[in-house]
Scaffold this motif. Structure first.
Motif, short mmCIF file in Angstrom:
data_model
loop_
_atom_site.label_atom_id
_atom_site.label_comp_id
_atom_site.label_asym_id
_atom_site.label_seq_id
_atom_site.Cartn_x
_atom_site.Cartn_y
_atom_site.Cartn_z
N MET A 174 40.24 36.30 28.18
CA MET A 174 39.38 35.37 28.86
C MET A 174 38.09 36.07 29.27
N ILE A 175 37.06 35.30 29.26
CA ILE A 175 35.76 35.78 29.71
C ILE A 175 35.42 34.98 30.96
N TRP A 176 35.02 35.67 32.00
CA TRP A 176 34.71 35.01 33.26
C TRP A 176 33.20 34.83 33.39
N TYR A 177 32.78 33.62 33.69
CA TYR A 177 31.37 33.30 33.92
C TYR A 177 30.91 34.05 35.17
N LYS A 178 29.77 34.71 35.09
CA LYS A 178 29.32 35.55 36.20
C LYS A 178 29.02 34.75 37.47
N ASP A 179 28.57 33.51 37.34
CA ASP A 179 28.32 32.64 38.49
C ASP A 179 29.43 31.60 38.59
N LEU A 180 30.65 32.10 38.64
CA LEU A 180 31.84 31.25 38.62
C LEU A 180 31.77 30.15 39.67
N TYR A 181 32.05 28.92 39.24
CA TYR A 181 32.14 27.80 40.16
C TYR A 181 33.51 27.88 40.83
N VAL A 182 33.52 27.83 42.15
CA VAL A 182 34.77 27.97 42.90
C VAL A 182 34.90 26.78 43.84
N GLY A 183 36.05 26.12 43.78
CA GLY A 183 36.30 24.99 44.66
C GLY A 183 36.37 25.42 46.11
N TYR A 184 36.08 24.49 47.01
CA TYR A 184 36.05 24.79 48.44
C TYR A 184 37.38 25.36 48.95
N ASN A 185 38.47 24.88 48.40
CA ASN A 185 39.78 25.34 48.86
C ASN A 185 40.13 26.74 48.38
N LEU A 186 39.33 27.31 47.50
CA LEU A 186 39.62 28.65 46.98
C LEU A 186 38.55 29.68 47.34
N LEU A 187 37.57 29.31 48.12
CA LEU A 187 36.47 30.23 48.42
C LEU A 187 36.96 31.55 48.98
N GLU A 188 37.91 31.51 49.88
CA GLU A 188 38.41 32.74 50.50
C GLU A 188 39.39 33.49 49.60
N ARG A 189 39.94 32.81 48.61
CA ARG A 189 40.95 33.43 47.74
C ARG A 189 40.45 33.69 46.32
N LYS A 190 39.16 33.61 46.10
CA LYS A 190 38.59 33.70 44.76
C LYS A 190 39.08 34.94 44.01
N ARG A 191 38.92 36.11 44.59
CA ARG A 191 39.29 37.35 43.91
C ARG A 191 40.79 37.42 43.64
N GLU A 192 41.58 36.97 44.59
CA GLU A 192 43.04 36.97 44.41
C GLU A 192 43.45 36.08 43.25
N VAL A 193 42.88 34.89 43.19
CA VAL A 193 43.20 33.94 42.12
C VAL A 193 42.78 34.51 40.76
N MET A 194 41.59 35.08 40.70
CA MET A 194 41.11 35.67 39.44
C MET A 194 42.02 36.82 39.01
N ARG A 195 42.38 37.67 39.95
CA ARG A 195 43.24 38.82 39.63
C ARG A 195 44.58 38.35 39.08
N ILE B 23 25.58 27.64 29.74
CA ILE B 23 26.46 28.69 30.29
C ILE B 23 26.24 30.00 29.56
N ARG B 24 26.20 29.97 28.24
CA ARG B 24 26.03 31.21 27.48
C ARG B 24 24.69 31.89 27.78
N ASN B 25 23.63 31.10 27.98
CA ASN B 25 22.32 31.67 28.34
C ASN B 25 22.34 32.31 29.72
N ASN B 26 23.15 31.76 30.63
CA ASN B 26 23.25 32.31 31.99
C ASN B 26 24.26 33.45 32.09
N MET B 27 24.95 33.75 31.03
CA MET B 27 25.92 34.86 31.05
C MET B 27 25.24 36.20 30.80
#
Length: 105
Positions: free
Chosen positions: A1-22, A100-104
Protein backbone atom coordinates in the motif's frame (compact mmCIF):
# COMPACT_ATOMS: atom_id res chain seq x y z
CA UNK A 1 0.00 0.00 0.00
CA UNK A 2 1.02 3.53 -0.67
CA UNK A 3 -0.12 6.17 1.80
CA UNK A 4 -1.16 9.61 0.55
CA UNK A 5 1.04 12.20 2.26
CA UNK A 6 -1.95 14.46 3.10
CA UNK A 7 -4.06 11.56 4.33
CA UNK A 8 -7.72 12.40 4.92
CA UNK A 9 -8.60 11.30 8.45
CA UNK A 10 -12.11 11.08 9.87
CA UNK A 11 -12.91 13.05 13.01
CA UNK A 12 -13.26 9.88 15.08
CA UNK A 13 -9.71 8.79 14.21
CA UNK A 14 -7.78 12.04 14.55
CA UNK A 15 -6.15 11.00 17.81
CA UNK A 16 -5.54 7.41 16.64
CA UNK A 17 -4.24 8.11 13.12
CA UNK A 18 -0.74 6.70 13.60
CA UNK A 19 -2.00 3.66 15.51
CA UNK A 20 -4.54 2.82 12.80
CA UNK A 21 -1.96 3.25 10.03
CA UNK A 22 0.58 1.09 11.89
CA UNK A 23 -1.94 -1.69 12.43
CA UNK A 24 -2.97 -1.63 8.77
CA UNK A 25 0.67 -1.78 7.65
CA UNK A 26 1.35 -4.76 9.92
CA UNK A 27 -1.83 -6.62 9.00
CA UNK A 28 -3.64 -6.29 12.33
CA UNK A 29 -7.41 -6.59 12.36
CA UNK A 30 -9.40 -3.48 13.32
CA UNK A 31 -13.13 -3.26 13.85
CA UNK A 32 -15.16 -0.69 11.91
CA UNK A 33 -12.15 1.06 10.32
CA UNK A 34 -12.45 1.85 6.61
CA UNK A 35 -9.91 3.00 4.03
CA UNK A 36 -10.64 5.22 1.05
CA UNK A 37 -8.40 4.35 -1.89
CA UNK A 38 -7.91 5.30 -5.48
CA UNK A 39 -9.76 2.79 -7.59
CA UNK A 40 -7.46 0.31 -9.32
CA UNK A 41 -9.70 0.24 -12.40
CA UNK A 42 -10.04 3.04 -14.91
CA UNK A 43 -13.82 3.46 -14.63
CA UNK A 44 -14.16 4.33 -10.93
CA UNK A 45 -12.64 7.18 -8.95
CA UNK A 46 -12.46 6.00 -5.34
CA UNK A 47 -13.28 2.87 -3.37
CA UNK A 48 -14.03 2.14 0.27
CA UNK A 49 -12.54 -0.98 1.81
CA UNK A 50 -12.96 -2.36 5.32
CA UNK A 51 -9.49 -2.25 6.86
CA UNK A 52 -9.46 -6.00 7.49
CA UNK A 53 -9.56 -6.57 3.73
CA UNK A 54 -6.48 -4.40 3.23
CA UNK A 55 -4.54 -6.33 5.87
CA UNK A 56 -4.24 -9.27 3.49
CA UNK A 57 -0.73 -9.69 2.06
CA UNK A 58 -1.94 -9.09 -1.50
CA UNK A 59 -3.12 -5.57 -0.63
CA UNK A 60 -0.29 -4.72 1.78
CA UNK A 61 2.25 -5.39 -1.00
CA UNK A 62 0.21 -3.78 -3.79
CA UNK A 63 0.50 -0.25 -5.14
CA UNK A 64 -3.01 0.65 -3.96
CA UNK A 65 -3.04 4.30 -2.85
CA UNK A 66 -4.78 4.91 0.48
CA UNK A 67 -6.20 8.43 0.41
CA UNK A 68 -8.11 8.40 3.70
CA UNK A 69 -9.15 6.46 6.77
CA UNK A 70 -12.38 6.67 8.71
CA UNK A 71 -14.28 5.08 11.58
CA UNK A 72 -17.50 3.65 10.24
CA UNK A 73 -18.95 3.45 6.77
CA UNK A 74 -20.86 6.73 7.05
CA UNK A 75 -17.72 8.66 8.00
CA UNK A 76 -15.88 6.96 5.12
CA UNK A 77 -18.54 8.21 2.69
CA UNK A 78 -18.21 11.71 4.16
CA UNK A 79 -14.43 11.53 3.70
CA UNK A 80 -14.90 10.39 0.10
CA UNK A 81 -17.16 13.37 -0.53
CA UNK A 82 -14.52 15.68 0.96
CA UNK A 83 -11.83 14.26 -1.36
CA UNK A 84 -14.08 14.84 -4.37
CA UNK A 85 -14.91 18.41 -3.24
CA UNK A 86 -11.23 19.24 -2.73
CA UNK A 87 -10.40 17.88 -6.17
CA UNK A 88 -13.21 19.84 -7.79
CA UNK A 89 -12.18 23.08 -6.07
CA UNK A 90 -8.50 22.65 -6.94
CA UNK A 91 -8.79 21.47 -10.54
CA UNK A 92 -12.31 22.24 -11.75
CA UNK A 93 -13.00 18.60 -12.62
CA UNK A 94 -13.20 15.19 -10.97
CA UNK A 95 -9.94 13.67 -12.18
CA UNK A 96 -9.17 12.49 -8.65
CA UNK A 97 -6.42 10.12 -9.69
CA UNK A 98 -4.38 12.88 -11.34
CA UNK A 99 -5.10 15.28 -8.49
CA UNK A 100 -3.89 12.81 -5.84
CA UNK A 101 -0.88 11.63 -7.82
CA UNK A 102 0.20 15.25 -8.50
CA UNK A 103 -0.03 16.01 -4.77
CA UNK A 104 2.02 12.94 -3.83
CA UNK A 105 5.23 14.38 -5.22
Amino acid sequence: MIWYKDLYVGYNLLERKREVMRKMKWGKQQFNIFAITLSPNEHDLLEIYPSNVLTQKHYRKSDLVVVGIAYGKEEAMDMMQLVLQDCMEATGDLDVKSYIRNNMQ
